[in-house]
Design an enzyme around this catalytic site. Structure first.
Site, PDB file in Angstrom:
ATOM      1  N   HIS A 142     -26.487  54.473  21.216  1.00  0.00           N
ATOM      2  CA  HIS A 142     -27.609  55.417  21.290  1.00  0.00           C
ATOM      3  C   HIS A 142     -28.264  55.248  22.666  1.00  0.00           C
ATOM      4  O   HIS A 142     -28.338  54.120  23.177  1.00  0.00           O
ATOM      5  CB  HIS A 142     -28.698  55.048  20.259  1.00  0.00           C
ATOM      6  CG  HIS A 142     -28.553  55.683  18.906  1.00  0.00           C
ATOM      7  ND1 HIS A 142     -28.980  55.052  17.756  1.00  0.00           N
ATOM      8  CD2 HIS A 142     -28.092  56.906  18.514  1.00  0.00           C
ATOM      9  CE1 HIS A 142     -28.771  55.841  16.712  1.00  0.00           C
ATOM     10  NE2 HIS A 142     -28.236  56.969  17.137  1.00  0.00           N
ATOM     11  N   CYS A 170     -35.984  51.339  18.018  1.00  0.00           N
ATOM     12  CA  CYS A 170     -35.324  51.953  16.854  1.00  0.00           C
ATOM     13  C   CYS A 170     -36.261  52.027  15.656  1.00  0.00           C
ATOM     14  O   CYS A 170     -36.139  52.925  14.826  1.00  0.00           O
ATOM     15  CB  CYS A 170     -34.096  51.149  16.449  1.00  0.00           C
ATOM     16  SG  CYS A 170     -32.821  51.098  17.689  1.00  0.00           S
TER      17      CYS A 170
HETATM   18  N1  ARG Z   1     -27.585  50.888  11.897  1.00  0.00           N
HETATM   19  C1  ARG Z   1     -28.190  51.999  12.560  1.00  0.00           C
HETATM   20  C2  ARG Z   1     -27.130  52.959  13.042  1.00  0.00           C
HETATM   21  O1  ARG Z   1     -26.118  52.499  13.520  1.00  0.00           O
HETATM   22  C3  ARG Z   1     -29.039  51.523  13.695  1.00  0.00           C
HETATM   23  C4  ARG Z   1     -29.826  52.602  14.340  1.00  0.00           C
HETATM   24  C5  ARG Z   1     -30.658  52.082  15.457  1.00  0.00           C
HETATM   25  N2  ARG Z   1     -31.577  53.027  15.906  1.00  0.00           N
HETATM   26  C6  ARG Z   1     -31.718  53.420  17.177  1.00  0.00           C
HETATM   27  N3  ARG Z   1     -32.705  54.210  17.456  1.00  0.00           N
HETATM   28  N4  ARG Z   1     -30.875  53.063  18.101  1.00  0.00           N
HETATM   29  O2  ARG Z   1     -27.267  54.157  12.964  1.00  0.00           O
END
Ligand code: ARG
Length: 275
Positions: free
Chosen positions: A172, A268
């Site tokens: 991300h 996150c």
């Molecule tokens: N386990 C989640 C996923 O892989 C983590 C998300 C983390 N959030 C972020 N904003 N990067 O989707």
């Protein structure tokens, strides 16, 4: 109170969701290992620490009620993107998280947001969208569809800059880049997470950016939240503390070790509700 170099915090409104139902039962990013146990009471305590820290800094934190069966809901940043009070909903890339989008939309509807757009294309909220003074930066490569960038630009009426993510650890945008001052165009990022062309774009748009080392990026140090003065970030990214101080910021090191097991940290867990 203004900090060194005239840095000034502005009051923010955040949306967070308790990790009461947090688990790692599936793996959709390289940080997630279902074989590693998660300590839920510790996750909740670390998360409350972050929430209370925001409040003690004068910010408002709204809480979304966590739902059983949605273990990643703690990563509230992914549920929507709010700019100028307008809500762009999320559409998740993986079935395991799909239902989170509706939970967020329900919250916005119940809180009198009337400009809500339910997206056609995959976007995971602020996971891949970052807002600076001039732009909406938008990651792609692992989660958000490139088509979601045009959709966001049309809805927000702000220029959207597409950036290609190339390293699965930084799946991300908010794992590779953080906005430090959103009244200006000041960011920090880890170049290794981006394609050569996107790196060149970042150098052109942000020639004065704080450049993070691989070690600080690998500690998820770029998963940070700034209010213009205070920069909350994972404590393991200690290499960022001095460079932030030199720029007049006040780094606030947080321990979110349990949430790291799902591949997330400070940012996150924090969705910003921009008025
Ligand atoms: N386990 C989640 C996923 O892989 C983590 C998300 C983390 N959030 C972020 N904003 N990067 O989707």
């Amino acid at each position: 109170m203004p900090g060194l170099l005239g840095r000034r915090a502005t009051p923010r409104r955040y949306l967070m969701c308790s990790p009461a139902h947090f688990k790692v039962t599936y793996s959709i990013n390289p940080w997630m290992d279902p074989a590693k146990p998660v300590d839920v009471p510790l996750a909740v305590a670390q998360w409350e620490d972050l929430r209370d820290r925001y409040r003690s800094l004068g910010h408002t934190v709204e809480e979304l009620v966590p739902r059983a069966g949605l273990p990643d809901m703690v990563y509230a940043a992914n549920g929507a993107t709010v700019v100028d009070g307008r809500v762009l909903g999320a559409r998740f890339a993986y079935a395991e998280r799909e239902a989170e989008a509706e939970a967020h939309l329900d919250w916005f509807r119940a809180h009198d947001y009337d400009e809500i757009h339910e997206p056609l294309h995959i976007n995971e909220g602020e996971g891949d969208f970052a807002v600076t003074a001039s732009y909406v930066l938008a990651g792609r490569g692992f989660r958000a569809s490139p088509l979601s960038h045009g959709e966001a630009q049309e809805f927000f009426g702000r220029p959207v800059i597409g950036l290609d993510l190339v390293d699965p650890r930084y799946y991300h945008l908010d794992t590779a880049l953080a906005v430090l001052d959103d009244a200006a165009d000041e960011v920090m990022y880890y170049p290794g997470a981006f394609s050569p062309g996107s790196r060149a774009v970042l150098e052109r748009l942000f020639p004065d950016a704080l450049i993070a080392t691989e070690a600080d990026a690998a500690a998820l140090g770029l998963n940070a939240v700034s209010d213009g003065l205070n920069v909350l970030l994972p404590q393991a990214a200690w290499g960022l503390l001095d460079p932030l101080r030199e720029r007049g910021f006040t780094p606030v090191a947080m321990d979110l070790s349990e949430l790291l097991k799902g591949g997330g940290s400070v940012k996150c867990c924090t969705q910003e509700l921009r008025p």
